[in-house]
Design a protein around this motif. Structure first.
Motif, short mmCIF file in Angstrom:
data_model
loop_
_atom_site.label_atom_id
_atom_site.label_comp_id
_atom_site.label_asym_id
_atom_site.label_seq_id
_atom_site.Cartn_x
_atom_site.Cartn_y
_atom_site.Cartn_z
N UNK A 178 -19.43 6.40 -14.33
CA UNK A 178 -18.18 6.85 -13.79
C UNK A 178 -16.90 5.90 -14.15
N UNK A 179 -17.16 4.77 -14.19
CA UNK A 179 -16.23 3.88 -14.81
C UNK A 179 -15.72 4.03 -16.06
N UNK A 180 -16.57 4.54 -17.07
CA UNK A 180 -16.22 4.99 -18.50
C UNK A 180 -15.50 6.15 -18.37
N UNK A 181 -15.51 6.97 -17.41
CA UNK A 181 -14.87 8.09 -17.34
C UNK A 181 -13.60 8.30 -16.74
N UNK A 182 -13.28 7.18 -16.16
CA UNK A 182 -12.01 7.02 -15.57
C UNK A 182 -10.79 6.84 -16.65
N UNK A 183 -9.93 7.77 -16.58
CA UNK A 183 -8.76 7.98 -17.67
C UNK A 183 -7.65 6.84 -17.39
N UNK A 184 -7.32 6.58 -16.11
CA UNK A 184 -6.23 5.64 -15.87
C UNK A 184 -6.74 4.73 -14.68
N UNK A 185 -6.05 3.45 -14.56
CA UNK A 185 -6.10 2.51 -13.62
C UNK A 185 -5.59 2.84 -12.36
N UNK A 186 -6.44 2.91 -11.17
CA UNK A 186 -5.77 3.04 -9.73
C UNK A 186 -4.72 2.12 -9.47
N UNK A 187 -3.65 2.56 -9.24
CA UNK A 187 -2.47 1.62 -8.54
C UNK A 187 -2.59 1.27 -7.15
N UNK A 188 -2.93 0.02 -6.88
CA UNK A 188 -2.92 -0.51 -5.37
C UNK A 188 -1.70 -0.61 -4.88
N UNK A 189 -1.58 -0.01 -3.52
CA UNK A 189 -0.42 -0.39 -2.71
C UNK A 189 -0.73 -0.95 -1.52
N UNK A 190 -0.02 -2.02 -0.86
CA UNK A 190 -0.11 -2.50 0.36
C UNK A 190 -0.59 -1.82 1.36
N UNK A 191 -1.33 -2.02 2.45
CA UNK A 191 -1.94 -1.18 3.50
C UNK A 191 -1.41 -2.12 4.72
N UNK A 192 -1.17 -3.46 4.75
CA UNK A 192 -0.78 -4.01 5.74
C UNK A 192 0.40 -5.13 5.19
N UNK A 193 0.96 -5.75 6.26
CA UNK A 193 1.78 -6.82 5.91
C UNK A 193 1.17 -8.11 6.67
N UNK A 194 1.75 -9.24 6.37
CA UNK A 194 1.40 -10.56 7.03
C UNK A 194 1.42 -10.48 8.54
N UNK A 195 2.26 -9.81 8.90
CA UNK A 195 2.22 -9.96 10.47
C UNK A 195 1.05 -9.08 11.02
N UNK A 196 0.94 -8.16 10.42
CA UNK A 196 -0.38 -7.14 10.91
C UNK A 196 -1.54 -8.05 10.71
N UNK A 197 -1.75 -8.70 9.58
CA UNK A 197 -2.83 -9.09 9.37
C UNK A 197 -3.14 -10.33 10.21
N UNK A 198 -2.07 -11.14 10.50
CA UNK A 198 -2.33 -12.08 11.42
C UNK A 198 -2.71 -11.69 12.86
N UNK A 199 -2.13 -10.73 13.30
CA UNK A 199 -2.52 -10.19 14.53
C UNK A 199 -3.92 -9.65 14.57
N UNK A 200 -4.49 -9.16 13.53
CA UNK A 200 -6.11 -8.87 13.39
C UNK A 200 -6.82 -10.14 13.30
N UNK A 201 -6.30 -11.05 12.79
CA UNK A 201 -6.98 -12.39 12.65
C UNK A 201 -6.98 -12.98 14.09
N UNK A 202 -6.10 -12.96 14.81
CA UNK A 202 -5.94 -13.32 16.18
C UNK A 202 -6.80 -12.45 17.22
N UNK A 203 -7.09 -10.89 16.74
CA UNK A 203 -8.08 -10.32 17.69
C UNK A 203 -9.54 -10.73 17.17
#
Length: 301
Positions: A178-203
């Protein structure tokens, strides 16, 4: 599991195929406010995963390629005497939220030791001044096996700063096709920000721990100290790391309470690199000590 976590895991599983458990452990490590060491042979996707983790969490990051001629100042920064006839500090790449330390064990022991204070205390001391690092601050490091040319073993004190060490391993044949058949690299976009991450860490810190679960965790720790099964025993800092990681694993499962299963799930990546000698490096054979301890300690006491 919350929707942001599902999106993070889904994105990372598209970047690194066939490594769902390793990806979940990596996310768990960051939710537990820990530093992550990814070790395996070259070309296995270590740097790709580290880069994707930093990006998907929505954090500022810097990548540093460790080499044998790298100096601590290349990492921490340096004071330069400038035209206004005063020294001006130029911060190094460590002043970021995520430091991608690529091939960390190619750096000399002197350069490796420059990370100790930063990883333990989230600060660095330069020119008799202590400078705070951004919040949150994570080190995601990649490492080649110790039998590879041009590597310096990480000492136990350095390894202990990493909450988890994980390996990716070879993909199965279907996944690699499946890796070899991929024709282009997936573009990763942010799903969180630092404030949301810190809130999850507190939880994560609010996940309840019953006495029975805590006794099981301590039973594993004490077995490592007195059973004579391992070259090294687990320290109190390792106990804290294990509890933090287990809480994060429970949080990712959508629970606000800890089970023995959570401790078992994170025990090997948290404990194994602390139990063996720093120079012991056999890919795919690093769970022997943690497995022996898990088999000896009954979760129901």
């Amino acid at each position: 599991m919350t929707q942001p976590l599902r999106e993070i895991l889904h994105t990372l599983n598209q970047v690194i195929l066939g490594k769902q458990e390793e990806i979940q452990l990596a996310v768990c490590c960051l939710l537990a406010k820990g530093h992550l060491l990814i070790e395996d042979l070259p070309g296995m996707g270590k740097t790709t995963l580290a880069h994707a983790l930093a990006t998907v969490m929505g954090l500022d990051y810097q990548r540093v390629q460790f080499t044998s001629d790298m100096l601590p100042a290349d990492l921490l920064g340096v004071s330069v005497f400038e035209q206004q006839r005063e020294f001006v500090f130029h911060p190094g790449p460590i002043f970021t939220q995520v430091l991608l330390a690529d091939e960390i064990n190619r750096g000399s022991p002197r350069t490796q030791s420059a990370l100790l204070e930063a990883m333990a205390e989230r600060q660095v001391s330069i020119d008799r001044e202590t400078r705070a690092l951004p919040e949150p601050f994570f080190v995601i490091a990649t490492q080649n096996p110790q039998d590879q040319a041009g590597t310096y073993p990480l000492p136990e004190s350095q390894l202990d700063r990493f909450l988890m060490r994980i390996e990716l391993g070879y993909p199965d044949q279907a996944t690699e096709k499946q890796m070899l058949l991929q024709t282009q690299q997936l573009k990763v976009t942010p799903k969180l920000d630092s404030q949301h991450l810190q809130l999850m860490q507190q939880q994560v810190t609010q996940v309840r721990v019953a006495d029975a679960a805590l006794d099981y965790l301590l039973g594993l720790v004490h077995e490592s100290r007195y059973a004579g099964l391992t070259p090294h025993a687990l320290s109190p800092r390792a106990s804290q790391a294990l509890l933090s990681a287990a809480r994060a694993w429970a949080y990712m499962a959508g629970r606000d309470y800890l089970l023995p299963d959570d401790i078992q799930a994170v025990f090997a990546p948290v404990a194994e690199h602390r139990l063996r000698n720093a120079t012991s490096s056999v890919i795919g054979q690093r769970q022997s000590f943690s497995r022996a301890l898990l088999e000896r300690v009954d979760p129901v006491q």
